[in-house]
Enzyme design. Sequence first.
Site, short mmCIF file in Angstrom:
data_model
loop_
_atom_site.label_atom_id
_atom_site.label_comp_id
_atom_site.label_asym_id
_atom_site.label_seq_id
_atom_site.Cartn_x
_atom_site.Cartn_y
_atom_site.Cartn_z
N GLU A 194 -4.50 3.41 6.68
CA GLU A 194 -4.29 3.14 5.27
C GLU A 194 -4.94 4.27 4.47
O GLU A 194 -4.45 4.68 3.42
CB GLU A 194 -4.94 1.79 4.94
N SER A 214 -10.44 -0.74 3.77
CA SER A 214 -9.66 -0.96 4.99
C SER A 214 -9.19 0.39 5.53
O SER A 214 -8.57 1.16 4.80
CB SER A 214 -8.41 -1.79 4.70
N ARG A 220 0.84 -1.22 0.00
CA ARG A 220 0.00 0.00 0.00
C ARG A 220 0.87 1.27 0.00
O ARG A 220 0.55 2.25 0.67
CB ARG A 220 -0.93 0.04 1.22
#
Length: 338
Positions: free
Chosen positions: A334, A238, A166
């Site tokens: 995130e 998320s 990520r």
Amino acid sequence: MLGLMEFNYDFSLKKYNTFGIEERCDGFIQVNSEESLLEAIKHNPFNRVFVLGQGSNILLTQKISGLCIHIGMKGISLVSETDEEVIVEAMAGENWHQLVVWSLEQGYGGLENLALIPGNVGTAPIQNIGAYGVELKDIFVSCTALDLNSLTTKTFDVTEVGFGYRNSIFKTKAKGKYIITRVRFRLTKRNHRLHTQYGAIKNALAAKEPNPKNIAEAVIGIRKSKLPDPKELGNSGSFFKNPVIKKTHFEKLQTDYPELPFYVQENGDYKIPAGWLIEFMGFKGYRINDAGVHSKQALVLVNHGSASGKEILALANEIQNKVFETFHIQLETEVNIL
Ligand code: EPU
């Protein structure tokens, strides 16, 4: 060109972020071509630019200062082709899932595990989107971006983007310096490299011979069963990254919590599913006013209606504190907090 440009002042972003948070920006413009993007920047009445894709990975906690540029350029084209593979170029404003659907219709493989991820093509490389055993970096060839300093374009190949979990240079040293306008992908025409190791995909496929289309169907089924549709319940997927901890830390935790799930990393570290930690702390389905934790996936924070960004952030901090007290693991977000 400028005559056609409509800047909107003091504009609500509620419809432009999947959390459905009511926050405003100083100025807003939608650009549908690279030329109008350049014009908007040259004639920006404010001293700051904020780039907005589909707003699927942000949490707005305050007014956005400066000009918010909504990226709308569309188009998918074939760059080159061999018997085995194709290079496809998509414009930044294409919806990600539409690109996946298009590629499957052409019979191409490579994007099937990434079906139904919210967002657009241009923002996908920034956080190296990933799901069910595949990350964007696996099929990425290059991206073209506008350099906000020199106002020239630059192409980044896979070695220059610094992809991580990520992560990419667009979140680190190149943050805020470029606007991605096009992305190229390498997709297969045959001998597809299929990723079916993820348990729920295996179950969904059962006895079927895997192919890109039925893998995509399996992924769509799993996502729909766990992840809320932002049109029905505001969210940004998320909210936290899955934390990575050292072996010594993991072994200590495992003594106290033998059921703790883990994935061993190539370097010997341990990745722990944050959803498990959050559920363990009793947060699954938890709610304070309209800020909540999804009842089917504890890693997803949701807006039940009129939560403010600050309320969602306060809930996130409460979760981080509780997880830290028990596991000595600091959960990192995130989602980009703005
Ligand atoms: N788990 C729980 N309770 C929960 C949620 C998860 O115990 O409420 C545990 C279970 O042990 C489960 C494990 O966590 O087996 C993994 O859960 P899941 O397969 O749902 O995946 P995840 O690790 O929570 C990651 C990505 C998702 C991606 C899925 C599938 C991150 C931050 N998230 O979630 O990506 O779809 O894997 O590959 O890496 C996103 O980035 O927005 C996103 C949705």
